[in-house]
Design a protein around this motif. Structure first.
Motif, PDB file in Angstrom:
ATOM      1  N   VAL A  97     -11.438   7.902  12.321  1.00 41.13           N
ATOM      2  CA  VAL A  97     -10.181   8.218  11.631  1.00 41.13           C
ATOM      3  C   VAL A  97     -10.486   8.665  10.199  1.00 41.13           C
ATOM      4  CG1 VAL A  97      -7.910   7.343  10.955  1.00 41.13           C
ATOM      5  CG2 VAL A  97      -8.951   6.570  13.101  1.00 41.13           C
ATOM      6  N   GLU A  98     -11.394   7.971   9.537  1.00 47.14           N
ATOM      7  CA  GLU A  98     -11.797   8.359   8.183  1.00 47.14           C
ATOM      8  C   GLU A  98     -12.370   9.771   8.170  1.00 47.14           C
ATOM      9  OE1 GLU A  98     -14.589   5.419   6.835  1.00 47.14           O
ATOM     10  OE2 GLU A  98     -13.040   3.880   6.563  1.00 47.14           O
ATOM     11  N   THR A 130      -0.692  -1.088   7.191  1.00 42.70           N
ATOM     12  CA  THR A 130      -1.711  -1.631   8.103  1.00 42.70           C
ATOM     13  C   THR A 130      -1.067  -2.503   9.179  1.00 42.70           C
ATOM     14  OG1 THR A 130      -2.125  -3.458   6.579  1.00 42.70           O
ATOM     15  CG2 THR A 130      -3.603  -1.542   6.432  1.00 42.70           C
ATOM     16  N   ALA A 131       0.154  -2.959   8.954  1.00 43.63           N
ATOM     17  CA  ALA A 131       0.880  -3.734   9.967  1.00 43.63           C
ATOM     18  C   ALA A 131       1.693  -2.819  10.876  1.00 43.63           C
ATOM     19  CB  ALA A 131       1.800  -4.742   9.288  1.00 43.63           C
ATOM     20  N   ALA A 135      -7.806   3.281   7.441  1.00 41.46           N
ATOM     21  CA  ALA A 135      -8.770   4.306   7.021  1.00 41.46           C
ATOM     22  C   ALA A 135      -8.446   4.843   5.634  1.00 41.46           C
ATOM     23  CB  ALA A 135      -8.803   5.444   8.042  1.00 41.46           C
ATOM     24  N   VAL A 136      -7.175   5.118   5.373  1.00 39.73           N
ATOM     25  CA  VAL A 136      -6.790   5.613   4.038  1.00 39.73           C
ATOM     26  C   VAL A 136      -7.128   4.567   2.978  1.00 39.73           C
ATOM     27  CG1 VAL A 136      -4.830   6.234   2.563  1.00 39.73           C
ATOM     28  CG2 VAL A 136      -5.037   7.226   4.853  1.00 39.73           C
ATOM     29  N   LEU A 187     -11.016   9.079  -1.501  1.00 36.14           N
ATOM     30  CA  LEU A 187      -9.701   9.678  -1.739  1.00 36.14           C
ATOM     31  C   LEU A 187      -9.284   9.201  -3.119  1.00 36.14           C
ATOM     32  CD1 LEU A 187      -7.756   9.054   1.607  1.00 36.14           C
ATOM     33  CD2 LEU A 187      -8.775  11.191   0.819  1.00 36.14           C
ATOM     34  N   LYS A 188      -8.903  10.120  -3.956  1.00 36.16           N
ATOM     35  CA  LYS A 188      -8.576   9.755  -5.329  1.00 36.16           C
ATOM     36  C   LYS A 188      -7.088   9.980  -5.584  1.00 36.16           C
ATOM     37  CE  LYS A 188     -13.163  10.927  -7.039  1.00 36.16           C
ATOM     38  NZ  LYS A 188     -13.686   9.608  -6.935  1.00 36.16           N
TER      39      LYS A 188
END
Length: 166
Positions: free
Chosen positions: A43-44, A64-65, A80-81, A90-91
């Motif tokens: 996913v990442e 995440t839930a 993943a995010v 990721l910034k």
């Protein structure tokens, strides 16, 4: 992250982008009804392949839930995010997660108790949101998708944001 090859949903997504004057892209991770678990690393990798790394002020993503009972892809996307954002791949200044729940399937989708940010959409924007979901995606007025398209937008600020801002 999903449905690039879906002959029904992909063109609808592009039409919504066009209606909004927005840009976007689709990945092609499996999003079938079985919701077979994916490795977070996969996913990442899909996220990194699709992002331009432009460092926006804010990233919005799933919780995440999950926002409602068991949408594994939403949960994996959020994990993943968060991992990519925490590692600096990721910034953005902030990361917000959607804050909705259906109480394990026992209630209609509603704002979660842990929401930090709740804002009501103005009537015209909410009507446009509903029109895109029904008009372009074709969901019926009594469908789950329409019932879950709330007028209130709700988010939980990622706890890491709080540490950085202290």
């Amino acid at each position: 992250l999903c449905r690039r090859s879906d002959p029904d949903r992909a063109p609808k997504f592009r039409r919504v982008l066009e209606q909004l004057g927005a840009t976007g892209c689709l990945g092609d991770l499996d999003d079938g009804p079985e919701q077979t678990p994916l490795a977070i690393a996969a996913v990442e990798a899909e996220i990194l392949a699709l992002t331009d790394r432009s460092a926006p002020d804010l990233i919005l993503t799933h919780s995440t839930a999950g926002e409602y009972t068991r949408h594994r892809r939403h949960e994996e996307t959020a994990q993943a995010v968060l991992a990519l954002w925490t590692a600096g791949h990721l910034k953005s200044r902030e990361l917000w997660n959607f804050a909705y729940t259906d109480d394990g399937g026992s209630a209609a989708v509603h704002t979660a108790a842990n929401a930090d940010i709740i804002t009501a959409l103005p009537a015209g924007i909410w009507a446009r949101k509903q029109a895109l979901i029904s008009g372009i995606y074709g969901f019926e007025p009594d469908s789950f998708e329409m019932r879950a398209a709330l007028q209130q937008e709700a988010f939980q600020r990622n706890p890491a944001n709080q540490k950085e801002m202290q």
